[in-house]
Design an enzyme around this catalytic site. Structure first.
Site, mmCIF file in Angstrom:
data_model
loop_
_atom_site.group_PDB
_atom_site.id
_atom_site.type_symbol
_atom_site.label_atom_id
_atom_site.label_comp_id
_atom_site.label_asym_id
_atom_site.label_seq_id
_atom_site.Cartn_x
_atom_site.Cartn_y
_atom_site.Cartn_z
ATOM 1 N N ARG A 148 1.233 -1.154 -0.219
ATOM 2 C CA ARG A 148 -0.113 0.048 0.078
ATOM 3 C C ARG A 148 0.860 1.251 -0.055
ATOM 4 N NH1 ARG A 148 -2.568 -3.571 4.282
ATOM 5 N NH2 ARG A 148 -4.021 -4.456 3.746
ATOM 6 N N LYS A 172 -2.369 -2.391 8.045
ATOM 7 C CA LYS A 172 -3.114 -1.431 8.898
ATOM 8 C C LYS A 172 -3.155 -2.092 10.150
ATOM 9 C CE LYS A 172 -6.210 -0.848 4.877
ATOM 10 N NZ LYS A 172 -7.991 -1.034 3.981
ATOM 11 N N HIS A 244 -1.665 2.881 -6.125
ATOM 12 C CA HIS A 244 -2.557 0.919 -6.073
ATOM 13 C C HIS A 244 -2.804 0.262 -6.588
ATOM 14 C CE1 HIS A 244 -4.215 -0.456 -2.169
ATOM 15 N NE2 HIS A 244 -4.763 -0.735 -3.011
ATOM 16 N N ARG A 247 0.217 -2.342 -6.841
ATOM 17 C CA ARG A 247 -0.291 -3.358 -5.766
ATOM 18 C C ARG A 247 -1.543 -4.149 -6.415
ATOM 19 N NH1 ARG A 247 -1.531 -4.617 -0.084
ATOM 20 N NH2 ARG A 247 -2.963 -4.630 0.720
ATOM 21 N N HIS A 270 -4.085 -8.522 3.676
ATOM 22 C CA HIS A 270 -5.311 -8.663 3.841
ATOM 23 C C HIS A 270 -5.647 -9.765 4.756
ATOM 24 C CE1 HIS A 270 -6.442 -7.733 -0.941
ATOM 25 N NE2 HIS A 270 -5.843 -7.071 -0.332
ATOM 26 N N TYR A 279 -9.243 -10.795 -6.885
ATOM 27 C CA TYR A 279 -8.297 -11.380 -8.031
ATOM 28 C C TYR A 279 -8.507 -12.574 -9.062
ATOM 29 C CZ TYR A 279 -6.262 -7.237 -5.690
ATOM 30 O OH TYR A 279 -5.925 -6.062 -5.336
#
Length: 299
Positions: A148, A172, A244, A247, A270, A279
Site C-alpha cells: 500500500r 493496517k 494502488h 499493488r 488482507h 483477484y
C-alpha cells in the site's frame, strides 16, 4: 450533544483498534455526517435513542445529497463500528444498524497494468536527477512487494532485510508482515540508499525513513500519486492509474501465474481471504478474454 461520544469513539479506534490516523478520521467523518443530518432535521437524540427509522431517513438524506452507493456503504460501515463501541461501553443496549440495509454494490474490477506497461512507466524516469534513482526504487518496490502507498512511505531502513530477500512491513492496524522482495527492487534500493540518500541533509526523526524528499523529510502519499501520474502521462498509457494500481497488478500477475490465494493474502496483508478473492475474478476475466480471442467456438 454528541461530542463526548465522538471523543470516546476516537479513543476506541486509536487505542483498541490501533487504526491509522487516516482511518480514524474517515470513521469520525461518518459520524459527523449523521450529526449534521440530526441538526438539519432537528432530531435531538442520543445514540441510545436513535432508531432504525431515523437511520433509514439519514440514508435517504445522504442519497439526496448525491452520495454514491459506495460512499453510502462506507458510512453504514462507520455507523456499525460506532454502535459496536456504544454497546461495549454500555452507552446503548440496542444496535439500530443491525437491520440497516446497505445499498447493493457492483464490485468494480480495478485497472491492471501489464508487465510491459509497468516497464514502460518505469522507463520514463529521468535517472540523471537524484530523485530519479529514488523514484525507480519506489516503483520497483511497489510492484515487487505489492505494498500500500502508506506502507511504502513508512518503510524504514531498519525493517529492510535485503540480504535475505525480505522487508518487514507495518500494515493496517499496525499489523506486521514479512514480504519477499525481488532482486531488481533490492538493487535499486541499495543504489538509492548508498549513493543518493547519503547526500540528503536528513530532518530530525526521519533518520530511519527510507524514502525522503529533497529536504530530508518523509514523502507524502500525494507526492507518490503525482509522480506516478506524471510518468503514466509520459508513457502514453490511457488507464486510471494510482500507486494502488501497482499493488493490484502485483496480485493479479501472481494469481494469473497460479499462485496460492492464501499466499497472496499473506503478502498483501488482507485480514480476510474474501478481499483477496477479487483477484480470482480478475483472473476469470483474463481467461474469458483469452477464450474469446483464441477459441474458435467463442469467436
Amino acid at each position: 450533544m454528541w461530542e463526548p461520544y465522538k471523543k470516546g469513539f476516537k479513543a476506541y479506534l486509536q487505542l483498541e483498534k490501533s487504526l491509522s490516523d487516516n482511518s480514524v478520521e474517515a470513521y469520525l467523518r461518518d459520524i459527523e455526517k449523521l450529526t449534521q443530518f440530526m441538526l438539519q432535521t432537528d432530531t435531538k437524540r442520543t445514540p441510545s435513542q436513535l432508531e432504525l427509522k431515523d437511520l433509514q431517513q439519514f440514508l435517504k438524506w445522504i442519497g439526496e445529497l448525491g452520495m454514491t452507493a459506495t460512499s453510502q456503504a462506507r458510512i453504514i460501515s462507520g455507523l456499525r463500528s460506532f454502535y459496536k463501541y456504544c454497546l461495549l461501553e454500555n452507552i446503548t443496549t440496542k444496535d439500530p444498524t443491525v437491520l440497516l440495509d446497505a445499498p447493493k454494490l457492483k464490485r468494480a474490477l480495478p485497472d491492471v497494468l501489464s508487465f510491459e506497461e509497468i516497464e514502460e512507466i518505469i522507463g520514463q524516469i529521468d535517472l540523471s536527477k537524484p530523485e530519479g534513482g529514488r523514484n525507480k526504487a519506489i516503483l520497483e518496490t511497489l510492484y515487487s512487494c505489492g505494498l500500500r502507498v502508506s506502507e511504502l512511505v513508512n518503510l524504514t531502513i531498519s525493517n529492510l532485510h535485503l540480504e535475505v530477500g525480505f522487508v518487514r512491513v507495518i500494515g493496517k492496524g499496525d499489523k506486521e508482515r514479512l514480504v519477499p522482495i525481488g532482486s531488481d527492487a533490492t538493487k535499486f534500493i541499495n543504489i538509492y540508499k548508498d549513493e543518493i540518500r547519503v547526500h540528503i541533509p536528513i530532518k530530525k526523526d526521519n533518520e530511519d525513513v527510507l524514502f525522503l524528499n529533497r529536504r530530508g523529510a518523509k514523502l507524502t502519499r500525494v507526492m507518490i500519486f503525482l509522480m506516478i501520474k506524471d510518468l503514466v502521462q509520459k508513457a502514453g498509457i490511457h488507464k486510471t492509474i494510482s500507486p494502488h494500481t501497482f499493488r493490484h497488478s502485483f496480485a493479479t500477475h501472481l494469481v494469473e501465474g497460479g499462485a496460492d490465494l492464501r499466499a497472496v493474502q499473506e503478502m498483501l496483508g488482507h485480514e480476510s481471504i474474501t478481499t483477496t478473492e477479487i483477484y480470482t475474478h480478475l483472473d476469470r476475466e483474463f481467461l474469458r478474454e483469452t477464450l474469446h480471442k483464441f477459441h474458435p467456438a467463442f469467436k
